[in-house]
Design a protein around this motif. Sequence first.
Motif, PDB file in Angstrom:
ATOM      1  N   ARG A   1       0.792  -1.264  -0.158  1.00 16.33           N
ATOM      2  CA  ARG A   1       0.000   0.099  -0.082  1.00 16.33           C
ATOM      3  C   ARG A   1       0.917   1.312  -0.038  1.00 16.33           C
ATOM      4  N   GLY A   2       1.904   1.406  -0.214  1.00 19.73           N
ATOM      5  CA  GLY A   2       3.022   2.240  -0.230  1.00 19.73           C
ATOM      6  C   GLY A   2       4.266   2.178   0.699  1.00 19.73           C
ATOM      7  N   ALA A   3       4.863   3.287   0.914  1.00 20.88           N
ATOM      8  CA  ALA A   3       6.002   3.140   1.800  1.00 20.88           C
ATOM      9  C   ALA A   3       6.037   4.499   2.500  1.00 20.88           C
ATOM     10  N   VAL A   4       6.894   4.494   3.557  1.00 21.97           N
ATOM     11  CA  VAL A   4       7.474   5.666   4.230  1.00 21.97           C
ATOM     12  C   VAL A   4       9.008   5.593   4.219  1.00 21.97           C
ATOM     13  N   LEU A   5       9.643   6.487   3.920  1.00 20.83           N
ATOM     14  CA  LEU A   5      11.036   6.713   3.793  1.00 20.83           C
ATOM     15  C   LEU A   5      11.385   7.030   5.527  1.00 20.83           C
ATOM     16  N   ALA A   6      12.457   6.406   5.692  1.00 22.02           N
ATOM     17  CA  ALA A   6      13.158   6.857   6.892  1.00 22.02           C
ATOM     18  C   ALA A   6      13.528   8.278   7.192  1.00 22.02           C
ATOM     19  N   ALA A   7      14.261   8.841   5.998  1.00 20.33           N
ATOM     20  CA  ALA A   7      14.587  10.089   5.690  1.00 20.33           C
ATOM     21  C   ALA A   7      13.674  10.874   4.548  1.00 20.33           C
ATOM     22  N   PRO A   8      12.477  11.062   4.811  1.00 13.66           N
ATOM     23  CA  PRO A   8      11.693  11.815   3.529  1.00 13.66           C
ATOM     24  C   PRO A   8      12.469  12.684   2.804  1.00 13.66           C
ATOM     25  N   GLY A   9      12.163  12.681   1.411  1.00 14.80           N
ATOM     26  CA  GLY A   9      12.849  13.849   0.728  1.00 14.80           C
ATOM     27  C   GLY A   9      14.317  13.401   0.535  1.00 14.80           C
ATOM     28  N   ALA A  10      15.008  12.491   1.080  1.00 12.09           N
ATOM     29  CA  ALA A  10      16.316  12.321   0.738  1.00 12.09           C
ATOM     30  C   ALA A  10      16.375  11.341  -0.532  1.00 12.09           C
ATOM     31  N   PRO A  11      17.409  11.450  -1.498  1.00 10.78           N
ATOM     32  CA  PRO A  11      17.512  10.633  -2.676  1.00 10.78           C
ATOM     33  C   PRO A  11      17.519   9.099  -2.204  1.00 10.78           C
ATOM     34  N   VAL A  12      16.797   8.209  -2.972  1.00  8.79           N
ATOM     35  CA  VAL A  12      16.626   6.809  -2.784  1.00  8.79           C
ATOM     36  C   VAL A  12      17.989   6.036  -3.188  1.00  8.79           C
ATOM     37  N   GLY A  13      18.803   5.657  -2.621  1.00  5.51           N
ATOM     38  CA  GLY A  13      19.818   4.853  -3.081  1.00  5.51           C
ATOM     39  C   GLY A  13      20.482   3.564  -2.185  1.00  5.51           C
ATOM     40  N   VAL A  14      21.265   2.911  -2.342  1.00  2.00           N
ATOM     41  CA  VAL A  14      21.882   1.875  -1.697  1.00  2.00           C
ATOM     42  C   VAL A  14      21.988   2.167  -0.186  1.00  2.00           C
ATOM     43  N   GLY A  15      21.293   1.635   0.657  1.00  5.70           N
ATOM     44  CA  GLY A  15      21.066   2.114   2.174  1.00  5.70           C
ATOM     45  C   GLY A  15      20.175   2.375   2.659  1.00  5.70           C
ATOM     46  N   THR A  16      19.234   3.051   1.601  1.00  4.86           N
ATOM     47  CA  THR A  16      18.086   3.963   2.061  1.00  4.86           C
ATOM     48  C   THR A  16      17.124   2.804   2.845  1.00  4.86           C
ATOM     49  N   VAL A  17      16.687   3.235   3.801  1.00  5.29           N
ATOM     50  CA  VAL A  17      15.639   2.341   4.721  1.00  5.29           C
ATOM     51  C   VAL A  17      14.241   2.998   4.539  1.00  5.29           C
ATOM     52  N   PHE A  18      13.484   2.055   4.698  1.00  7.64           N
ATOM     53  CA  PHE A  18      11.857   2.334   4.439  1.00  7.64           C
ATOM     54  C   PHE A  18      11.101   1.434   4.909  1.00  7.64           C
ATOM     55  N   ASP A  19       9.937   1.935   5.267  1.00  8.08           N
ATOM     56  CA  ASP A  19       8.888   0.992   5.976  1.00  8.08           C
ATOM     57  C   ASP A  19       7.600   0.763   4.843  1.00  8.08           C
ATOM     58  N   GLY A  20       7.321  -0.470   4.654  1.00  5.25           N
ATOM     59  CA  GLY A  20       6.370  -0.825   3.687  1.00  5.25           C
ATOM     60  C   GLY A  20       5.125  -1.166   4.387  1.00  5.25           C
ATOM     61  N   ALA A  21       4.068  -0.666   3.821  1.00  2.00           N
ATOM     62  CA  ALA A  21       2.629  -0.988   4.324  1.00  2.00           C
ATOM     63  C   ALA A  21       1.884  -1.857   3.315  1.00  2.00           C
ATOM     64  N   ASN A  22       1.570  -3.119   4.039  1.00  2.00           N
ATOM     65  CA  ASN A  22       1.001  -4.194   3.273  1.00  2.00           C
ATOM     66  C   ASN A  22      -0.314  -4.663   3.786  1.00  2.00           C
ATOM     67  N   ARG A  23      -1.209  -5.249   2.860  1.00  2.00           N
ATOM     68  CA  ARG A  23      -2.306  -5.780   3.362  1.00  2.00           C
ATOM     69  C   ARG A  23      -2.791  -6.981   2.350  1.00  2.00           C
ATOM     70  N   ARG A  24      -3.154  -8.135   2.999  1.00  2.00           N
ATOM     71  CA  ARG A  24      -3.666  -9.086   2.305  1.00  2.00           C
ATOM     72  C   ARG A  24      -5.189  -9.611   2.850  1.00  2.00           C
ATOM     73  N   GLY A  25      -6.018  -9.408   2.104  1.00  2.00           N
ATOM     74  CA  GLY A  25      -7.488  -9.410   2.659  1.00  2.00           C
ATOM     75  C   GLY A  25      -7.625  -8.497   3.889  1.00  2.00           C
TER      76      GLY A  25
END
Length: 165
Positions: A38-62
């Motif tokens: 359902r999308g993601a939230v970056l640990a450092a919003p606005g920073a360029p996404v590259g190797v080492g970037t951390v994010f949290d994914g929101a997921n739903r199944r049923g």
Amino acid sequence: MGRVISVQDSVVIAQSPQVLYGMISDVVRMGEWSPENRGAVLAAPGAPVGVGTVFDGANRRGRVSWTTRCTVTAAEPGREFAFRVHAIGGRTRRLPARIAEWRYTFEEHDGGTLVTETWTDDRPWHDAAARAFDYVATGGTTFAAFQRGNIRRTLRNLKAAAETA
């Protein structure tokens, strides 16, 4: 017979590798294409996404929803984007665990781009335990079969979005 730990599928999309890489590497938008994410939230919003970037994914199944903690492991614009899922849980509490890797490659092909999406199971479980868990979590199949279907839907949705943009 051991479990299948990696599945992939590909589609040709009438867009450049750079445009498609930009769409996929913008992990906040992944929910636009994925049937489960359902999308993601970056640990450092606005920073360029590259190797080492951390994010949290929101997921739903049923009716079940969860979050995952992920780290980008490959970020080569127009060529490859990958991330590893290494924690899973609720909104605020996540258990560290080897879960999976998701990889996307982009190759010029007949005036468009061949996009390949690959899921690799990182769970260090015994096959019997994984099969039992998978059966319950997916509604009666293996994660490999389930993810194969998710990959097809994601690529189909990505293609539709990219070709109408």
